[in-house]
Design a protein around this motif. Sequence first.
Motif, PDB file in Angstrom:
ATOM      1  N   GLN A 126     -27.187 -47.223  33.567  1.00 22.38           N
ATOM      2  CA  GLN A 126     -28.405 -47.287  34.369  1.00 22.38           C
ATOM      3  C   GLN A 126     -28.180 -48.201  35.563  1.00 22.38           C
ATOM      4  O   GLN A 126     -27.597 -49.274  35.436  1.00 22.38           O
ATOM      5  N   THR A 160     -32.854 -53.505  34.735  1.00 20.12           N
ATOM      6  CA  THR A 160     -32.897 -52.058  34.974  1.00 20.12           C
ATOM      7  C   THR A 160     -34.346 -51.615  34.798  1.00 20.12           C
ATOM      8  O   THR A 160     -35.181 -52.349  34.268  1.00 20.12           O
ATOM      9  N   SER A 162     -35.596 -49.386  32.739  1.00 17.87           N
ATOM     10  CA  SER A 162     -36.008 -49.294  31.334  1.00 17.87           C
ATOM     11  C   SER A 162     -36.179 -50.673  30.712  1.00 17.87           C
ATOM     12  O   SER A 162     -37.114 -50.912  29.935  1.00 17.87           O
ATOM     13  N   VAL A 206     -37.442 -43.078  33.424  1.00 14.56           N
ATOM     14  CA  VAL A 206     -37.166 -43.714  32.132  1.00 14.56           C
ATOM     15  C   VAL A 206     -37.556 -42.744  31.029  1.00 14.56           C
ATOM     16  O   VAL A 206     -38.704 -42.304  30.952  1.00 14.56           O
ATOM     17  N   GLN A 210     -34.353 -44.118  26.323  1.00 17.48           N
ATOM     18  CA  GLN A 210     -33.958 -45.272  27.131  1.00 17.48           C
ATOM     19  C   GLN A 210     -34.901 -46.444  26.922  1.00 17.48           C
ATOM     20  O   GLN A 210     -34.461 -47.603  26.843  1.00 17.48           O
TER      21      GLN A 210
END
Length: 267
Positions: A126, A160, A162, A206, A210
């Motif tokens: 990611q 990130t 997520s 997302v 994830q």
Amino acid sequence: MTFPEGPEVALPAGDVTVGVVRIGDTVRRPRQESSDRVAGYLRHLAAVGFDGAPRYLGVDAQGRDVLTFLAGEVPGSPVDAWAAADEVLPGVARLVRRLHDASEGYVAPPRPRQPGRPEPVLPDGQAPIVAQRDVTPQNTVFRNDEAWGLIDFDLCDWTTRSLDLANTATHWVPLGDPLDRAPVHQGVDVATRLRLMLDGYGRDEVTADQLLNACELRFAGSYDAMRWAAASLGGGWARMWEEGIGEVIQRRLVWFASVRDDLARVL
């Protein structure tokens, strides 16, 4: 730059930062190690037109950071009942999505390494982004019953999408052992509330897998990070550790492992 002085109105203290006051339409905050990083990030957000964050204005005569004041309603601590409603969650997730989209392309300067500090682990595969990383109810400004802006960017750093959404959901769903939930959150449908946040954010960026993987990663690293902060930074970090945040984190890990499959089915 000279900033006007006037009566100081104390603003609610956070878990770590104290001494924050309002003077007119500005906020004054004690300068700290993160001040220059925060200033750079806020300048980026201003440059790309993100209006849900304070503008960094400079340093006042007392050596405090000066930012614009974001007018609106901020949930209290413990969380107000209106801020615990299911209907609030999609808007919080949309705000986080707007911030993430605005953060694309920003490169934060390297953070100085501190001996013994656990290095954050980001999900594989990611793209990293910089984000505020502390979207708690007490750091969220509402206007017209909608999550509109964010304050307190002291923890801004690489993450990130997520992982930051998982961190936000931890505070807002909330994700944790029922023993550690505030009265206003007792009996909530955690799986449905997490789905509301994921749908509000957008599954195009997302996925359910994830998000759940990011929750697991975030929870697994929290204990060592908090223990280091308590021992090395003291202050509010030490107070939270003394109040039992380590035990809360450990209970959260066990709880999440027990409900992950149920969450996956609902998501």
